[in-house]
Design a protein around this motif. Structure first.
Motif, short mmCIF file in Angstrom:
data_model
loop_
_atom_site.label_atom_id
_atom_site.label_comp_id
_atom_site.label_asym_id
_atom_site.label_seq_id
_atom_site.Cartn_x
_atom_site.Cartn_y
_atom_site.Cartn_z
N ASP A 123 0.86 -1.19 0.00
CA ASP A 123 0.00 0.00 0.00
C ASP A 123 0.90 1.25 0.00
N PRO A 124 1.15 1.82 -1.19
CA PRO A 124 2.08 2.96 -1.26
C PRO A 124 1.49 4.29 -0.83
N ILE A 125 0.20 4.30 -0.50
CA ILE A 125 -0.47 5.56 -0.18
C ILE A 125 -0.61 5.71 1.34
N GLN A 126 -0.29 6.88 1.83
CA GLN A 126 -0.46 7.17 3.25
C GLN A 126 -1.88 7.69 3.46
N TRP A 127 -2.76 6.82 3.94
CA TRP A 127 -4.16 7.22 4.13
C TRP A 127 -4.30 8.08 5.38
N GLN A 128 -5.23 8.99 5.34
CA GLN A 128 -5.50 9.87 6.47
C GLN A 128 -6.92 9.62 6.97
N GLN A 129 -7.17 10.05 8.17
CA GLN A 129 -8.51 9.94 8.74
C GLN A 129 -9.10 11.33 8.96
N ILE A 130 -10.34 11.49 8.55
CA ILE A 130 -11.05 12.76 8.73
C ILE A 130 -12.11 12.53 9.80
#
Length: 294
Positions: A123-130
């Motif tokens: 998973d190359p994407i750094q997911w964020q939480q809103i």
């Protein structure tokens, strides 16, 4: 109330996956009246292609997604050409049994070639939480990404079917295959294109699931494939808007059930829903009843 909203948000992500796979079911059924049970395994192949593209070829996720769509589309065309086209005029039960056979071949072939052990999907994407509503409602950018990709794919599919020459040919073949052939439509090429488009959408779903659960395995298409079939029937198999509606409805229902103490019955409720819709409205929510000559 907030917990219900949270489950609905989770359900929209899951429903996006179901909707993408269900589109392949409904497109193939709409054209040649075949339930392609191998469709869920094409989704597995797409996920593995993206996995190897990222881990072995070190390409970015966008290129891996395009490669997965290309390979899945070619696989869909190959399956149609080898397994289904020779049986196009045979009784439907023959084609149905063939579809189940193709599904087993892909699953067991995957176990032999790829080994049964799950692999960690990169998973190359750094997911964020809103966080919304004072932090009680959590919205992940991963959920937004999955829903966004799904909506874009659906809009492209609607444009393709409604606005292009090939799309018009697909609608003509779905309406009356023999009449379309008499009017000069290349039926074989149109059917092959339908398989290619549906398989490419399944590959997108496979990649999204790989990102969501961070794993791939040779049997990953079994249950989601069946759930997507339920979604297609729920919405009205043969109807593209119906497949979308069915996918999202099933995803939200499963998420809501998963948030209760009956979460272990989530799969059972999905199949009960299939039986219920077949009893109450066999054509599905957006489907049309069609009389058949006997």
């Amino acid at each position: 109330m907030t917990s219900i909203l949270q489950q609905i948000v989770n359900g929209l992500s899951l429903g996006s996956i179901y909707a993408l796979i269900a589109l392949g079911y409904t497109m193939v059924y709409g054209i040649i009246k075949l339930i392609n049970f191998a469709h869920g395994d094409v989704y597995m192949v797409g996920a593995y292609v993206a996995f190897f593209a990222v881990t072995l070829l070190s390409v970015n996720l966008g290129v891996a997604l395009l490669l997965a769509m290309l390979v899945a589309a070619l696989l869909g065309v190959l399956i149609e050409r080898v397994a289904y086209r020779p049986l196009r005029n045979a009784p439907r039960i023959a084609a149905l049994i063939t579809a189940i056979g193709v599904s087993f071949i892909l699953e067991n072939g995957g176990i032999i070639v790829l080994k049964p052990d799950p692999r960690a999907f990169p998973d190359p994407i750094q997911w964020q939480q809103i966080r919304l509503l004072g932090g009680s409602l959590v919205l992940s950018t991963q959920d937004l990404f999955i829903v966004g990709v799904t909506v874009v794919m659906m809009l492209l599919l609607v444009w393709f079917v409604q606005r292009t020459r090939t799309g018009r040919a697909m609608r003509a073949v779905a309406y009356d295959m023999q009449a379309a052939a008499l009017m000069g439509v290349d039926v074989d090429r149109t059917v092959a294109t339908t398989f290619a488009v549906g398989s490419a959408l399944a590959a997108v779903a496979g990649v999204l699931v790989g990102l969501y659960y961070n794993r791939v395995d040779p049997l990953m298409g079994l249950i989601p494939g069946l759930k997507a079939f339920i979604a297609a029937v729920l919405g009205g198999i043969g109807s593209i808007p119906g497949a979308m509606l069915g996918g999202y409805l099933l995803g939200v229902i499963e998420a809501l059930v998963g948030g209760t103490r009956f979460s272990l019955f989530r799969d059972a409720i999905s199949f009960a829903l299939l039986i219920l819709i077949l009893l109450v409205r066999p054509a599905g929510l957006l489907g049309r009843n069609v009389r058949e000559k006997v």
